[in-house]
Design a protein around this motif. Structure first.
Motif, PDB file in Angstrom:
ATOM      1  N   GLU A  31       0.808  -1.221   0.000  1.00 45.99           N
ATOM      2  CA  GLU A  31       0.000   0.000   0.000  1.00 45.99           C
ATOM      3  C   GLU A  31       0.844   1.274   0.000  1.00 45.99           C
ATOM      4  N   PHE A  32       2.159   1.138   0.164  1.00 46.71           N
ATOM      5  CA  PHE A  32       3.023   2.309   0.257  1.00 46.71           C
ATOM      6  C   PHE A  32       3.852   2.493  -1.011  1.00 46.71           C
ATOM      7  N   ASP A  33       3.975   3.752  -1.460  1.00 50.37           N
ATOM      8  CA  ASP A  33       4.863   4.068  -2.572  1.00 50.37           C
ATOM      9  C   ASP A  33       6.311   3.966  -2.108  1.00 50.37           C
ATOM     10  N   TYR A  34       7.200   3.731  -3.041  1.00 50.57           N
ATOM     11  CA  TYR A  34       8.624   3.717  -2.710  1.00 50.57           C
ATOM     12  C   TYR A  34       9.446   4.235  -3.879  1.00 50.57           C
ATOM     13  N   ILE A  35      10.642   4.711  -3.546  1.00 50.40           N
ATOM     14  CA  ILE A  35      11.583   5.143  -4.578  1.00 50.40           C
ATOM     15  C   ILE A  35      13.001   4.845  -4.102  1.00 50.40           C
ATOM     16  N   VAL A  36      13.797   4.289  -4.992  1.00 50.17           N
ATOM     17  CA  VAL A  36      15.201   4.002  -4.701  1.00 50.17           C
ATOM     18  C   VAL A  36      16.034   5.189  -5.161  1.00 50.17           C
ATOM     19  N   ILE A  37      16.939   5.639  -4.300  1.00 38.32           N
ATOM     20  CA  ILE A  37      17.887   6.682  -4.680  1.00 38.32           C
ATOM     21  C   ILE A  37      19.215   5.993  -4.955  1.00 38.32           C
ATOM     22  N   ASN A  38      19.532   5.801  -6.227  1.00 41.76           N
ATOM     23  CA  ASN A  38      20.804   5.166  -6.587  1.00 41.76           C
ATOM     24  C   ASN A  38      21.915   6.194  -6.451  1.00 41.76           C
ATOM     25  N   ASP A  39      22.727   6.021  -5.409  1.00 42.39           N
ATOM     26  CA  ASP A  39      23.705   7.050  -5.032  1.00 42.39           C
ATOM     27  C   ASP A  39      25.037   6.855  -5.747  1.00 42.39           C
ATOM     28  N   GLY A  40      24.991   6.942  -7.084  1.00 47.13           N
ATOM     29  CA  GLY A  40      26.219   6.842  -7.863  1.00 47.13           C
ATOM     30  C   GLY A  40      26.897   5.489  -7.732  1.00 47.13           C
ATOM     31  N   ASN A  44      26.376  -2.816 -10.708  1.00 44.57           N
ATOM     32  CA  ASN A  44      25.276  -2.791 -11.685  1.00 44.57           C
ATOM     33  C   ASN A  44      23.910  -2.552 -11.031  1.00 44.57           C
ATOM     34  N   THR A  45      23.892  -1.803  -9.923  1.00 39.48           N
ATOM     35  CA  THR A  45      22.623  -1.458  -9.285  1.00 39.48           C
ATOM     36  C   THR A  45      21.663  -0.800 -10.270  1.00 39.48           C
ATOM     37  N   ILE A  46      22.162   0.160 -11.042  1.00 30.70           N
ATOM     38  CA  ILE A  46      21.275   0.897 -11.944  1.00 30.70           C
ATOM     39  C   ILE A  46      20.705  -0.021 -13.025  1.00 30.70           C
ATOM     40  N   GLU A  47      21.490  -0.999 -13.497  1.00 28.51           N
ATOM     41  CA  GLU A  47      20.995  -1.932 -14.502  1.00 28.51           C
ATOM     42  C   GLU A  47      19.836  -2.764 -13.940  1.00 28.51           C
ATOM     43  N   ILE A  48      19.955  -3.173 -12.692  1.00 26.96           N
ATOM     44  CA  ILE A  48      18.884  -3.951 -12.054  1.00 26.96           C
ATOM     45  C   ILE A  48      17.637  -3.095 -11.886  1.00 26.96           C
ATOM     46  N   LEU A  49      17.812  -1.857 -11.458  1.00 23.97           N
ATOM     47  CA  LEU A  49      16.664  -0.962 -11.283  1.00 23.97           C
ATOM     48  C   LEU A  49      15.939  -0.747 -12.608  1.00 23.97           C
ATOM     49  N   ASN A  50      16.703  -0.553 -13.671  1.00 24.37           N
ATOM     50  CA  ASN A  50      16.098  -0.346 -14.983  1.00 24.37           C
ATOM     51  C   ASN A  50      15.431  -1.615 -15.506  1.00 24.37           C
ATOM     52  N   LYS A  51      16.120  -2.745 -15.359  1.00 28.10           N
ATOM     53  CA  LYS A  51      15.590  -4.009 -15.876  1.00 28.10           C
ATOM     54  C   LYS A  51      14.285  -4.395 -15.204  1.00 28.10           C
ATOM     55  N   LYS A  52      14.215  -4.191 -13.900  1.00 24.36           N
ATOM     56  CA  LYS A  52      13.024  -4.576 -13.142  1.00 24.36           C
ATOM     57  C   LYS A  52      12.005  -3.435 -13.045  1.00 24.36           C
ATOM     58  N   ILE A  54      12.046  -0.628 -11.469  1.00 21.22           N
ATOM     59  CA  ILE A  54      11.873  -0.168 -10.091  1.00 21.22           C
ATOM     60  C   ILE A  54      11.943   1.358 -10.074  1.00 21.22           C
ATOM     61  N   PRO A  55      10.976   2.043  -9.482  1.00 25.30           N
ATOM     62  CA  PRO A  55      11.031   3.512  -9.421  1.00 25.30           C
ATOM     63  C   PRO A  55      12.325   3.981  -8.749  1.00 25.30           C
ATOM     64  N   HIS A  56      13.026   4.889  -9.412  1.00 26.88           N
ATOM     65  CA  HIS A  56      14.300   5.321  -8.848  1.00 26.88           C
ATOM     66  C   HIS A  56      14.703   6.693  -9.363  1.00 26.88           C
ATOM     67  N   ILE A  57      15.608   7.287  -8.617  1.00 25.06           N
ATOM     68  CA  ILE A  57      16.313   8.504  -9.038  1.00 25.06           C
ATOM     69  C   ILE A  57      17.785   8.130  -9.104  1.00 25.06           C
ATOM     70  N   ASP A  58      18.426   8.458 -10.200  1.00 23.47           N
ATOM     71  CA  ASP A  58      19.818   8.066 -10.399  1.00 23.47           C
ATOM     72  C   ASP A  58      20.738   9.268 -10.232  1.00 23.47           C
ATOM     73  N   SER A  59      21.648   9.163  -9.285  1.00 28.58           N
ATOM     74  CA  SER A  59      22.654  10.204  -9.090  1.00 28.58           C
ATOM     75  C   SER A  59      23.925   9.783  -9.811  1.00 28.58           C
ATOM     76  N   TYR A  60      24.496  10.701 -10.543  1.00 33.68           N
ATOM     77  CA  TYR A  60      25.685  10.368 -11.325  1.00 33.68           C
ATOM     78  C   TYR A  60      26.969  10.435 -10.504  1.00 33.68           C
ATOM     79  N   CYS A  61      26.858  10.866  -9.268  1.00 35.74           N
ATOM     80  CA  CYS A  61      28.016  10.852  -8.372  1.00 35.74           C
ATOM     81  C   CYS A  61      27.551  10.414  -6.992  1.00 35.74           C
TER      82      CYS A  61
END
Length: 230
Positions: A31-40, A44-52, A54-61
């Motif tokens: 019932e709760f929204d969520y968002i992953v903050i990929n902290d640079g 391959n965290t970002i690849e997993i987030l994209n593949k699945k 998963i709502p996220h914000i991607d930091s480049y550093c």
């Protein structure tokens, strides 16, 4: 009407843990929204987030824990959420307890901490020595007993969301709890269980632990008690 709640998940190099963490949320707190903050992340965290997807914000550093969590608070503020729940991406926090934290906010708490030691005894181990020292320092300067101040499993109400989102001096660490107590904020603790990290390593090795404890004690005893409350 239920409070709009956002679970903020900071993640740095959590490729081995993040999918399982999100699966726990989907299964036990849907019932709760969520968002992953990929902290640079450098893995391959970002690849997993994209593949699945998963709502996220991607930091480049790498912004560090403060920068990552504050990014989540800003997202919550700008999207008009009532509650933010800080939730680790390493699988140690359990989604089934999120509702209990949110319930405490609904009852009037400003901050609810998922604590390992409300009804369970804190072990006398070297690992818990730092927690005991920080808890004692907080009690000394505020007269407020917080038994698990190092827990990063926390819920914050709307007023706190704004404060943590906009104030550059408000990392989600034990020391700023002193400032919030001085502001008259209500902080409660809820008994939870936490799992051991299954994959990867915590950044708190011995040198980093010493640095962290030194920084926390200086802030709790010498900085936070004298900050201007506004």
């Amino acid at each position: 009407m239920p409070l709009r709640t956002l679970v903020v998940i900071p993640a740095y190099n959590e490729a081995l843990n993040i999918a399982k963490t999100v699966e726990d949320l989907d299964n036990n707190a849907p019932e709760f929204d969520y968002i992953v903050i990929n902290d640079g992340s450098k893995d391959n965290t970002i690849e997993i987030l994209n593949k699945k997807k998963i709502p996220h914000i991607d930091s480049y550093c790498n912004l560090g824990l403060f920068g990552a969590v504050q990014t989540g608070f800003k997202f919550a503020l700008y999207n008009d959420y009532d509650v933010v729940v800080q939730f680790d991406g390493d699988g140690q926090h359990k989604a089934k307890y999120i509702e209990k934290l949110v319930n405490q906010i609904e009852k009037g708490s400003d901050i609810a901490i998922g604590s390992r030691f409300v009804s369970e005894s804190k072990p006398w181990t070297a690992r818990m020595a730092g927690s005991r020292l920080i808890a004692s320092a907080i009690k000394l300067v505020t007269n407020k007993k917080i038994v698990d101040p190092t827990s990063g499993f926390r819920a914050y109400n709307r007023d706190c969301i704004k404060e943590y989102a906009l104030d550059p001096n408000m990392p989600p660490e034990p020391d700023t709890l002193v400032y919030m107590v001085r502001k008259g904020k209500t902080i409660t603790e809820v008994q939870v269980e936490m799992a051991e990290r299954e994959f990867g390593e915590s950044y708190l090795n011995l040198p980093n632990t010493i640095k962290y404890m030194s920084r926390m004690m200086i802030s709790i005893l010498l900085i936070q008690p004298f900050r201007k409350v506004c």
